[in-house]
Design an enzyme around this catalytic site. Structure first.
Site, short mmCIF file in Angstrom:
data_model
loop_
_atom_site.label_atom_id
_atom_site.label_comp_id
_atom_site.label_asym_id
_atom_site.label_seq_id
_atom_site.Cartn_x
_atom_site.Cartn_y
_atom_site.Cartn_z
N HIS A 78 41.06 49.01 34.34
CA HIS A 78 40.29 49.01 35.80
C HIS A 78 41.14 47.82 36.23
O HIS A 78 41.08 46.70 36.05
CB HIS A 78 39.06 48.49 35.98
CG HIS A 78 38.51 48.30 37.06
ND1 HIS A 78 39.08 48.79 37.90
CD2 HIS A 78 39.14 46.92 37.89
CE1 HIS A 78 38.17 48.21 39.50
NE2 HIS A 78 37.99 46.88 38.84
N ASP A 119 36.85 53.99 41.21
CA ASP A 119 38.37 54.29 41.46
C ASP A 119 38.30 55.43 41.47
O ASP A 119 38.91 56.24 42.66
CB ASP A 119 39.27 53.67 39.99
CG ASP A 119 39.01 52.29 40.24
OD1 ASP A 119 40.22 51.57 40.43
OD2 ASP A 119 38.94 51.62 38.90
P1 NAX Z 1 31.22 37.18 43.85
O1 NAX Z 1 32.29 35.62 42.94
O2 NAX Z 1 30.64 36.43 44.58
O3 NAX Z 1 29.71 36.99 42.54
C1 NAX Z 1 29.96 36.46 41.37
C2 NAX Z 1 28.62 35.74 40.48
O4 NAX Z 1 29.02 35.71 38.62
C3 NAX Z 1 28.58 34.46 40.98
O5 NAX Z 1 27.47 33.85 41.95
C4 NAX Z 1 29.31 33.23 40.48
O6 NAX Z 1 28.74 32.26 40.10
C5 NAX Z 1 28.57 34.32 39.18
N1 NAX Z 1 28.96 33.85 37.88
C6 NAX Z 1 29.70 33.35 37.10
N2 NAX Z 1 29.72 32.62 35.85
C7 NAX Z 1 28.92 33.24 35.50
C8 NAX Z 1 28.56 33.28 34.25
N3 NAX Z 1 28.72 33.11 33.20
N4 NAX Z 1 26.85 34.71 33.94
C9 NAX Z 1 26.35 34.81 35.07
N5 NAX Z 1 26.30 34.42 36.26
C10 NAX Z 1 27.97 33.56 36.47
O7 NAX Z 1 31.96 38.25 42.92
P2 NAX Z 1 31.86 40.00 43.14
O8 NAX Z 1 32.12 40.08 44.13
O9 NAX Z 1 29.78 39.69 43.08
O10 NAX Z 1 31.98 40.55 41.60
C11 NAX Z 1 31.93 40.57 40.70
C12 NAX Z 1 32.87 40.55 39.84
O11 NAX Z 1 33.22 41.93 39.04
C13 NAX Z 1 34.46 40.35 39.36
O12 NAX Z 1 34.57 39.73 38.51
C14 NAX Z 1 35.63 41.25 40.29
O13 NAX Z 1 36.42 41.36 39.76
C15 NAX Z 1 34.78 42.42 39.75
N6 NAX Z 1 35.08 43.54 40.54
C16 NAX Z 1 34.72 44.60 39.40
C17 NAX Z 1 34.68 45.63 40.16
C18 NAX Z 1 35.32 47.24 39.07
O14 NAX Z 1 35.39 47.72 39.82
N7 NAX Z 1 34.89 46.87 37.70
C19 NAX Z 1 35.40 45.96 40.87
C20 NAX Z 1 34.67 45.29 42.04
C21 NAX Z 1 35.35 43.72 41.40
O15 NAX Z 1 35.68 43.31 42.18
#
Ligand code: NAX
Length: 332
Positions: free
Chosen positions: A187, A159
Site C-alpha cells: 500500500h 486502492d
Molecule cells: P489521524 O492522525 O487523524 O489519527 C491517527 C490517530 O492515531 C490519532 O488520534 C493518534 O493519536 C492515534 N495514535 C497514534 N499513535 C497511537 C498508538 N500508539 N496507539 C493508539 N493510537 C495512536 O490519522 P488518520 O487519518 O485517521 O489515519 C490513520 C492511519 O491510516 C495513518 O497511518 C494513515 O497513513 C493510514 N492510512 C492508510 C490507508 C490504507 O489504505 N492502508 C489509507 C488512508 C490512510 O492514509
C-alpha cells in the site's frame, strides 16, 4: 441477537476512526444481528477528544452498540477482542524519512502485537490500516506468535475501491458492474493496480475490462499512475488524507473477511506471502483472495505477463527493504 463481540479500534480519536466507528456500531461490518462492545485505543493526550467521540457514539442511539471503553492502555483495549482495526500510527512529519517513520511504527506495532498475543482471542481477525500498513502488519504478527499469522492483514481495499471506481467511470457504468480488479503488493506508490483480469457487466453480457477499454496505453500507464497517486491527490485537494473512503474500505475489508466473498469474485488484501506468484515469502503482500468461513485463499494461476511481472518485482523489492529496515530497528 447474538452475544456481543469485543472490537478494538486504535487511533480511535483520529479522522478515519471517526467514520469507521459509525459503520461498526450500525451493523454494516459485522451484520445487523451482531451486538458490539467497542474498545477505543488512543494515546494519553487524546483522551479528552476520545470522550467527545464516546458522547457521539452514545448519541447515535444504535441498538447494536453495547459497552464503549475509551482507553490508552493496550492491555484493556485488546482484552478478548474478536476483531481489531489497527488504524492509529505515527504520521509522517515534514523532513521525516521513511526509515524514521518505520522506526516509530515498529515500536507501536510491537507493543500492540504483544498485547494481542496476551489478551485477544486466538481467532482474532486483525486489519492494519496505519501506515506503512503492510510492514506494520508483519511486525504485529511477529509479536503475536500465539495467533496464526493468517489472522493479520493489511488494507489495500481503498486502492481496490479507487481502481474499481476509475474503471467504472472510464466505461461509463455503475461501479458495481466492474469486478475483480487487483491490487498487488504494497500500500504505497509502488502498488500495482491490475485491470487485466477485471470484468464488466454490460447489457450485452459479461466482458473483460481490457477488451472493452481497448487502450493499453491508458490501462498500463494512466490508470496505474492515477491509482498509485490517488492518495496524494486527495491530500492536495483536502489538505488532509483520505478518511471517509479509507473508513469505508476498512469496513468492506473486514465485512468480506467475516462473511466471505461472492462466488466468482475476489478482493485484494495484504496477507503474509506464501510464495504464490514467485513473491518472496514472509512479507505482507497484497494478493487477490477469495474468502469462505472467515478464511482466505490466494487466487492461483492467474496469467502474469512481463509488464505485470516487472511491476510485481518493484513492489515486492520495496517490501523486502521495509522488512530489512524494520529488522534493523528491532535489533537495536
Ligand atoms: P489521524 O492522525 O487523524 O489519527 C491517527 C490517530 O492515531 C490519532 O488520534 C493518534 O493519536 C492515534 N495514535 C497514534 N499513535 C497511537 C498508538 N500508539 N496507539 C493508539 N493510537 C495512536 O490519522 P488518520 O487519518 O485517521 O489515519 C490513520 C492511519 O491510516 C495513518 O497511518 C494513515 O497513513 C493510514 N492510512 C492508510 C490507508 C490504507 O489504505 N492502508 C489509507 C488512508 C490512510 O492514509
Amino acid at each position: 441477537m447474538t452475544e456481543p463481540i469485543n472490537v478494538v479500534v486504535t487511533g480511535a480519536a483520529g479522522q478515519i476512526a471517526y467514520s469507521l466507528l459509525y459503520q461498526i456500531a450500525a451493523g454494516t461490518v459485522f451484520g445487523p444481528q451482531q451486538s458490539i462492545n467497542l474498545r477505543l485505543l488512543d494515546i494519553p493526550p487524546m483522551m479528552k477528544v476520545l470522550d467527545g467521540v464516546v458522547m457521539e457514539l452514545e448519541d447515535l442511539a444504535l441498538p447494536l452498540l453495547r459497552e464503549v471503553l475509551p482507553t490508552a492502555e493496550p492491555a484493556k483495549a485488546f482484552e478478548n477482542v474478536a476483531a481489531a482495526f489497527l488504524v492509529g500510527a505515527m504520521p509522517r512529519k515534514e523532513g521525516m524519512e521513511r526509515k524514521d517513520l518505520l522506526a516509530a511504527n515498529v515500536e507501536i506495532f510491537k507493543v500492540q502485537g504483544e498485547a494481542l498475543d496476551k489478551y485477544a482471542r486466538k481467532d482474532v481477525r486483525v486489519l492494519v490500516v496505519g501506515n506503512p500498513a503492510n510492514t506494520n502488519a508483519l511486525i504485529c504478527s511477529h509479536y503475536a506468535p500465539s495467533i496464526p499469522k493468517e489472522n493479520f492483514t493489511a488494507m489495500t481495499r481503498l486502492d481496490q475501491n479507487r481502481a474499481q471506481a476509475a474503471l467504472a467511470a472510464r466505461l461509463n457504468v455503475q461501479v458495481d458492474k466492474v469486478k475483480n480488479v487487483i491490487i498487488w503488493g504494497n500500500h504505497s506508490s509502488t502498488q500495482y493496480p491490475d485491470a487485466a483480469h477485471a470484468t464488466v457487466e454490460l447489457s450485452s453480457g459479461v466482458k473483460t475490462v481490457p477488451s472493452e477499454i481497448n487502450d493499453n496505453e491508458w490501462l498500463n500507464n494512466t490508470f496505474v499512475e492515477t491509482i498509485q497517486k490517488r492518495g496524494a491527490a486527495v491530500i492536495a485537494a483536502r489538505k488532509m488524507s483520505s478518511a471517509m473512503s479509507a473508513a469505508k474500505a476498512a469496513g468492506d475489508h473486514m465485512r468480506d473477511w467475516w462473511f466471505g466473498t461472492k462466488p466468482g469474485e475476489w478482493v485484494s488484501m495484504g496477507v503474509v506471502s506464501d510464495g504464490s506468484y514467485g513473491i518472496p515469502k514472509d512479507i505482507v503482500f497484497s494478493f487477490p483472495v477469495t474468502i469462505k468461513d472467515k478464511r482466505y485463499e490466494i487466487v492461483q494461476n492467474l496469467p502474469i505477463n512481463n509488464v505485470a511481472k516487472s511491476k510485481l518485482d518493484i513492489t515486492s523489492k520495496e517490501l523486502e527493504e521495509e522488512r530489512a529496515e524494520a529488522n534493523n530497528v528491532l535489533k537495536k
